[in-house]
Design a protein around this motif. Structure first.
Motif, PDB file in Angstrom:
ATOM      1  N   ARG A  92      -3.752   7.212   4.952  1.00  0.00           N
ATOM      2  CA  ARG A  92      -5.364   7.110   3.933  1.00  0.00           C
ATOM      3  C   ARG A  92      -4.995   5.368   3.283  1.00  0.00           C
ATOM      4  NH1 ARG A  92      -7.458   9.870   0.168  1.00  0.00           N
ATOM      5  NH2 ARG A  92      -7.126  11.910  -0.099  1.00  0.00           N
ATOM      6  N   PRO A  93      -6.763   5.141   4.156  1.00  0.00           N
ATOM      7  CA  PRO A  93      -6.854   2.950   3.976  1.00  0.00           C
ATOM      8  C   PRO A  93      -6.087   2.454   3.005  1.00  0.00           C
ATOM      9  CG  PRO A  93      -8.699   4.150   3.883  1.00  0.00           C
ATOM     10  CD  PRO A  93      -7.639   5.584   3.764  1.00  0.00           C
ATOM     11  N   ASP A  94      -5.100   2.080   2.825  1.00  0.00           N
ATOM     12  CA  ASP A  94      -4.035   1.034   1.566  1.00  0.00           C
ATOM     13  C   ASP A  94      -4.568   0.147   0.716  1.00  0.00           C
ATOM     14  OD1 ASP A  94      -1.982   0.870  -0.356  1.00  0.00           O
ATOM     15  OD2 ASP A  94      -0.772   0.157   1.301  1.00  0.00           O
ATOM     16  N   VAL A  95      -5.252   0.447  -0.447  1.00  0.00           N
ATOM     17  CA  VAL A  95      -5.917  -0.972  -0.695  1.00  0.00           C
ATOM     18  C   VAL A  95      -5.095  -1.154  -1.685  1.00  0.00           C
ATOM     19  CG1 VAL A  95      -8.464  -0.079  -0.294  1.00  0.00           C
ATOM     20  CG2 VAL A  95      -7.291   0.312  -2.054  1.00  0.00           C
ATOM     21  N   LEU A  96      -4.247  -0.415  -2.288  1.00  0.00           N
ATOM     22  CA  LEU A  96      -3.503  -0.851  -3.876  1.00  0.00           C
ATOM     23  C   LEU A  96      -3.160  -2.206  -3.229  1.00  0.00           C
ATOM     24  CD1 LEU A  96      -2.675  -0.136  -6.314  1.00  0.00           C
ATOM     25  CD2 LEU A  96      -0.347   0.758  -5.382  1.00  0.00           C
ATOM     26  N   PRO A  97      -2.816  -3.119  -2.574  1.00  0.00           N
ATOM     27  CA  PRO A  97      -2.048  -4.270  -2.408  1.00  0.00           C
ATOM     28  C   PRO A  97      -3.407  -5.881  -2.821  1.00  0.00           C
ATOM     29  CG  PRO A  97      -1.299  -3.362  -0.238  1.00  0.00           C
ATOM     30  CD  PRO A  97      -2.129  -2.513  -0.943  1.00  0.00           C
ATOM     31  N   LEU A  98      -4.842  -5.077  -2.555  1.00  0.00           N
ATOM     32  CA  LEU A  98      -5.684  -5.938  -3.002  1.00  0.00           C
ATOM     33  C   LEU A  98      -5.980  -5.415  -4.061  1.00  0.00           C
ATOM     34  CD1 LEU A  98      -8.086  -5.459   0.313  1.00  0.00           C
ATOM     35  CD2 LEU A  98      -6.791  -7.021   0.061  1.00  0.00           C
ATOM     36  N   LEU A  99      -5.963  -4.240  -4.546  1.00  0.00           N
ATOM     37  CA  LEU A  99      -6.345  -4.580  -5.891  1.00  0.00           C
ATOM     38  C   LEU A  99      -5.733  -4.808  -6.764  1.00  0.00           C
ATOM     39  CD1 LEU A  99      -7.693  -0.140  -6.230  1.00  0.00           C
ATOM     40  CD2 LEU A  99      -8.656  -2.989  -5.537  1.00  0.00           C
ATOM     41  N   TRP A 100      -4.217  -4.911  -6.868  1.00  0.00           N
ATOM     42  CA  TRP A 100      -3.171  -6.016  -7.283  1.00  0.00           C
ATOM     43  C   TRP A 100      -3.148  -7.102  -7.303  1.00  0.00           C
ATOM     44  CZ3 TRP A 100       0.036  -9.947  -4.973  1.00  0.00           C
ATOM     45  CH2 TRP A 100       1.449 -10.234  -6.221  1.00  0.00           C
ATOM     46  N   ALA A 101      -3.626  -7.673  -6.439  1.00  0.00           N
ATOM     47  CA  ALA A 101      -3.802  -9.221  -6.257  1.00  0.00           C
ATOM     48  C   ALA A 101      -5.387  -9.133  -6.996  1.00  0.00           C
ATOM     49  CB  ALA A 101      -4.266  -9.118  -4.881  1.00  0.00           C
ATOM     50  N   ALA A 102      -6.265  -8.877  -6.767  1.00  0.00           N
ATOM     51  CA  ALA A 102      -7.863  -8.879  -7.539  1.00  0.00           C
ATOM     52  C   ALA A 102      -6.941  -9.027  -8.538  1.00  0.00           C
ATOM     53  CB  ALA A 102      -8.481  -8.247  -7.352  1.00  0.00           C
TER      54      ALA A 102
END
Length: 391
Positions: A111-121
């Motif tokens: 799956r697209p792993d967007v958690l690092p981006l959400l963590w950074a935001a």
């Protein structure tokens, strides 16, 4: 270059694809390890991509190799700007994002792993710095990992209409500190300067308040010499007083980088204070069912009922859950078929599915680190504040 909001990542979050190579990197060029050739982040990525392929089964590995090679070629040929780099690659998909803050190094396939981006935001949520002195009011939007000047306005007072001004209008500092006048004339001049300063600082306070409201920024720091900073603090409209974190003393001639360095500890301390308060609230209320849940199974159940208002997670907790391929139901329990619709289930990573679960249930996802994460980890690494409770 700007931070990304969950709305901007909506398509990736909702994507049903299971063949996406997701890469998140800290490429901060100010770090010594990234100033060599090749930089440390590129070496880490090569090794991690090799490790990833070695752990994938045959057919999946062959499918992933194309995306891996494309990513390798990109980082070898390009010099991405910014301090953080995210890449999502698959057949028909090539999505590159650069950010003004570093990301946590991470590589995933599926799956697209967007958690690092959400963590950074979340971790690098922007804050406003209103830098003021007697001559200028400068509004800066800053992140804990970098600074971008959002706009600056310098107010030059025109003293040409004042009785004792001659020739080229002096700077505001010189005008306010003039000592050539005498008696009543000097008193009148200084009274005008004082009133002009008050209007100037009030205008700065009101402009900052408007910017906070328009951008949805929740944190403000006032920086400057004590006289100016204290005055602006008092003049800040009541509607945004609660967003003021602190007043930080800085020299009158401090530049943007110096101002940012002075405010980093304050902003970081406030972020971690908020994280601790949120986790402490969840942990304290969850045992009695007083509007909160903690632990994997209870939180997943609350998400399924769309009870969760704020979903809190430690981004470093790695665990697997079962997801229905038909209706999307997610459970922490081992199951051969979906307990809701009877469809087939598959094992997936919680971190990969978490943003989708939050989006489906209308919850805000908050990721926590440090002491807050350690506390939450003792309770399963996940929990939430509920919008309603059920008997």
């Amino acid at each position: 270059m700007a931070m990304l909001s969950p709305a901007e990542l909506a398509a990736l979050i909702a994507s049903p694809r299971r063949d996406v190579l997701s890469v998140a990197l800290d490429i901060d060029p100010t770090k010594p390890e990234h100033q060599d050739e090749p930089p440390a982040w590129r070496i880490w990525l090569r090794n991690e991509l090799r490790r990833l392929l070695s752990h994938l089964p045959g057919d999946t590995r062959r499918q992933a190799e194309t995306s891996v090679e494309r990513v390798r070629a990109f980082v070898d040929q390009e010099r991405p700007p910014g301090r953080g780099l995210a890449i999502f690659a698959a057949a028909g998909l090539w999505d590159v994002r650069t950010l003004p803050v570093p990301l946590r190094n991470r590589v995933r396939y599926g799956r697209p792993d967007v958690l690092p981006l959400l963590w950074a935001a979340d971790e690098y949520e922007p804050y406003g710095i209103l830098a003021v002195n007697r001559e200028r009011a400068m509004l800066i939007v800053a992140y804990l990992g970098g600074t971008a000047l959002a706009g600056a306005d310098r107010l030059e007072l025109d003293t040409s209409h004042w009785r004792f001004a001659a020739g080229r209008p002096p700077s505001f500092t010189k005008a306010a500190g003039m000592g050539a006048s005498r008696g009543v004339q000097r008193d009148t001049f200084e009274a005008r300067v004082t009133e002009q300063l008050r209007r100037f600082w009030q205008g700065a306070a009101e402009a900052a308040a408007q910017w906070l409201q328009e951008t949805g920024t929740h944190r403000l720091i006032i920086a400057g010499p004590e006289e100016a900073a204290t005055a602006v603090r008092r003049l800040l409209p009541d509607a945004v007083q609660s967003r003021l974190i602190a007043v930080v003393p800085v020299r009158s001639d401090a530049d943007v980088e110096e101002i940012h360095r002075a405010t980093i500890p304050v902003a970081l301390a406030e972020e971690h204070r908020r994280d601790r308060a949120l986790v402490d609230d969840v942990v304290a209320r969850a045992p009695g069912g007083a509007g909160a849940v903690a632990g994997l199974a209870p939180t997943l159940e609350a998400l399924a009922r769309e009870q969760v208002l704020t979903l809190v997670a430690d981004p470093d907790v790695e665990t697997s859950v079962m997801q229905c391929t038909r209706c999307g139901f997610v459970t922490a329990e081992a199951a051969a078929v979906c307990p809701v619709c009877g469809g087939a289930v598959e094992q997936t990573s919680l971190s990969a599915i978490l943003p989708l679960l939050a989006r489906r249930s209308g919850a805000t996802l908050e990721t926590v680190t440090g002491e807050a994460a350690a506390t939450l980890r003792a309770h399963g690494g996940i929990g939430g504040i509920l919008r309603y409770t059920v008997p």
